[in-house]
Design an enzyme around this catalytic site. Structure first.
Site, PDB file in Angstrom:
ATOM      1  N   SER A 167      -2.955  -7.530   2.895  1.00  0.00           N
ATOM      2  CA  SER A 167      -3.216  -7.429   4.335  1.00  0.00           C
ATOM      3  C   SER A 167      -3.530  -8.816   4.902  1.00  0.00           C
ATOM      4  O   SER A 167      -3.134  -9.140   6.027  1.00  0.00           O
ATOM      5  CB  SER A 167      -4.400  -6.496   4.596  1.00  0.00           C
ATOM      6  OG  SER A 167      -4.115  -5.209   4.134  1.00  0.00           O
ATOM      7  N   LYS A 181     -17.939  -6.034   6.357  1.00  0.00           N
ATOM      8  CA  LYS A 181     -16.652  -6.714   6.236  1.00  0.00           C
ATOM      9  C   LYS A 181     -15.965  -6.676   7.601  1.00  0.00           C
ATOM     10  O   LYS A 181     -15.612  -5.601   8.097  1.00  0.00           O
ATOM     11  CB  LYS A 181     -15.801  -5.999   5.177  1.00  0.00           C
ATOM     12  CG  LYS A 181     -14.781  -6.898   4.512  1.00  0.00           C
ATOM     13  CD  LYS A 181     -14.138  -6.184   3.340  1.00  0.00           C
ATOM     14  CE  LYS A 181     -12.823  -6.830   2.968  1.00  0.00           C
ATOM     15  NZ  LYS A 181     -12.101  -6.070   1.943  1.00  0.00           N
ATOM     16  N   ARG A 218      -2.308  -5.973  -8.474  1.00  0.00           N
ATOM     17  CA  ARG A 218      -1.260  -6.960  -8.226  1.00  0.00           C
ATOM     18  C   ARG A 218      -1.230  -8.025  -9.307  1.00  0.00           C
ATOM     19  O   ARG A 218      -0.236  -8.270  -9.933  1.00  0.00           O
ATOM     20  CB  ARG A 218      -1.457  -7.648  -6.876  1.00  0.00           C
ATOM     21  CG  ARG A 218      -0.937  -6.849  -5.720  1.00  0.00           C
ATOM     22  CD  ARG A 218      -1.524  -7.298  -4.430  1.00  0.00           C
ATOM     23  NE  ARG A 218      -2.953  -7.040  -4.414  1.00  0.00           N
ATOM     24  CZ  ARG A 218      -3.713  -7.057  -3.339  1.00  0.00           C
ATOM     25  NH1 ARG A 218      -3.178  -7.362  -2.190  1.00  0.00           N
ATOM     26  NH2 ARG A 218      -5.001  -6.779  -3.395  1.00  0.00           N
ATOM     27  N   HIS A 234       0.842  -1.197   0.000  1.00  0.00           N
ATOM     28  CA  HIS A 234       0.000   0.000   0.000  1.00  0.00           C
ATOM     29  C   HIS A 234       0.885   1.258   0.000  1.00  0.00           C
ATOM     30  O   HIS A 234       0.618   2.199  -0.735  1.00  0.00           O
ATOM     31  CB  HIS A 234      -0.868   0.064   1.271  1.00  0.00           C
ATOM     32  CG  HIS A 234      -1.927  -0.993   1.385  1.00  0.00           C
ATOM     33  ND1 HIS A 234      -2.070  -1.793   2.483  1.00  0.00           N
ATOM     34  CD2 HIS A 234      -2.920  -1.371   0.528  1.00  0.00           C
ATOM     35  CE1 HIS A 234      -3.101  -2.610   2.314  1.00  0.00           C
ATOM     36  NE2 HIS A 234      -3.631  -2.385   1.143  1.00  0.00           N
TER      37      HIS A 234
HETATM   38  P1  ADP Z   1      -5.869  -5.954   0.491  1.00  0.00           P
HETATM   39  O1  ADP Z   1      -6.486  -6.577   1.709  1.00  0.00           O
HETATM   40  O2  ADP Z   1      -6.043  -6.822  -0.716  1.00  0.00           O
HETATM   41  O3  ADP Z   1      -4.468  -5.533   0.715  1.00  0.00           O
HETATM   42  P2  ADP Z   1      -7.120  -3.253   0.373  1.00  0.00           P
HETATM   43  O4  ADP Z   1      -8.588  -3.008   0.237  1.00  0.00           O
HETATM   44  O5  ADP Z   1      -6.525  -2.779   1.636  1.00  0.00           O
HETATM   45  O6  ADP Z   1      -6.859  -4.775   0.123  1.00  0.00           O
HETATM   46  O7  ADP Z   1      -6.367  -2.615  -0.865  1.00  0.00           O
HETATM   47  C1  ADP Z   1      -6.562  -1.286  -1.263  1.00  0.00           C
HETATM   48  C2  ADP Z   1      -5.972  -1.082  -2.634  1.00  0.00           C
HETATM   49  O8  ADP Z   1      -4.575  -1.346  -2.597  1.00  0.00           O
HETATM   50  C3  ADP Z   1      -6.525  -1.958  -3.753  1.00  0.00           C
HETATM   51  O9  ADP Z   1      -6.567  -1.165  -4.942  1.00  0.00           O
HETATM   52  C4  ADP Z   1      -5.477  -3.055  -3.892  1.00  0.00           C
HETATM   53  O10 ADP Z   1      -5.467  -3.615  -5.182  1.00  0.00           O
HETATM   54  C5  ADP Z   1      -4.218  -2.258  -3.606  1.00  0.00           C
HETATM   55  N1  ADP Z   1      -3.119  -3.097  -3.094  1.00  0.00           N
HETATM   56  C6  ADP Z   1      -3.098  -3.843  -1.981  1.00  0.00           C
HETATM   57  N2  ADP Z   1      -1.906  -4.463  -1.827  1.00  0.00           N
HETATM   58  C7  ADP Z   1      -1.139  -4.091  -2.893  1.00  0.00           C
HETATM   59  C8  ADP Z   1       0.190  -4.402  -3.330  1.00  0.00           C
HETATM   60  N3  ADP Z   1       0.963  -5.253  -2.643  1.00  0.00           N
HETATM   61  N4  ADP Z   1       0.631  -3.830  -4.474  1.00  0.00           N
HETATM   62  C9  ADP Z   1      -0.183  -2.993  -5.172  1.00  0.00           C
HETATM   63  N5  ADP Z   1      -1.431  -2.659  -4.830  1.00  0.00           N
HETATM   64  C10 ADP Z   1      -1.919  -3.201  -3.701  1.00  0.00           C
END
Ligand code: ADP
Length: 159
Positions: free
Chosen positions: A128, A41, A90, A17
């Site tokens: 996450s 959620k 990703r 992130h």
């Molecule tokens: P997650 O639980 O999958 O990490 P989030 O809802 O917190 O999900 O993710 C928020 C945004 O960040 C989404 O657009 C997700 O695709 C992106 N994201 C999450 N992890 C990564 C990563 N490792 N690289 C790039 N983008 C990411």
């Protein structure tokens, strides 16, 4: 002013992130990282904890602020005069859902554009959920989350 929003659950914020936050903050003038407060959620970290972890991790980015929202992202964006939604991609598995969301959001408000940033290959495996899985078994998450939140995440599972 070119203002963008990066929405997500951030349960918890990861280095993946943070990489998206850093790169998009270099493209736009003001980036709002917004935690989705979704009662349907079940999150491990409370809304307050997720906001605080993001705030701690982004203090060095002067044009980044952290907020949260309930309901439709597009309503929040309109209210705050935001023209760009930032999403990280990703793998193919992210694409289908994000593709649908981008089209729905465009239908709801054609004035707001979704911008996709490809993951940094260093973090392409990182989510996450993976962080929580490793932490719950006492594994080392030091390389996976920003240093400012490492102890908060670790301690959640040490009680
Ligand atoms: P997650 O639980 O999958 O990490 P989030 O809802 O917190 O999900 O993710 C928020 C945004 O960040 C989404 O657009 C997700 O695709 C992106 N994201 C999450 N992890 C990564 C990563 N490792 N690289 C790039 N983008 C990411």
């Amino acid at each position: 002013m070119r203002k963008a929003i990066y929405p997500g659950s951030f349960d918890p914020v990861t280095k993946g992130h943070l990489d998206i936050i850093k790169r998009s903050s270099e493209i736009v003038e003001h980036l709002i990282v917004a935690v989705l407060d979704n009662p349907r959620k079940q999150a491990v970290f409370s809304l307050e904890e997720r906001v605080e972890m993001l705030e701690r991790s982004t203090t060095s980015f002067k044009n980044v602020t952290v907020d949260y929202f309930k309901g439709l992202l597009i309503d929040y964006a309109k209210l705050h005069k935001i023209g760009i939604i930032i999403k990280g991609l990703r793998a193919i598995s992210d694409f289908e859902f994000e593709f649908q969301m981008a089209l729905v959001n465009r239908k709801l408000n054609p004035g707001i554009e979704t911008l996709f940033l490809m993951t940094n290959s260093k973090y392409s495996y990182l989510s996450s959920s993976i962080v929580k899985e490793i932490a719950s078994f006492g594994g080392d998450i030091c390389d996976l989350v920003p240093p400012e939140v490492y102890e908060i995440v670790r301690d959640k599972y040490c009680k």
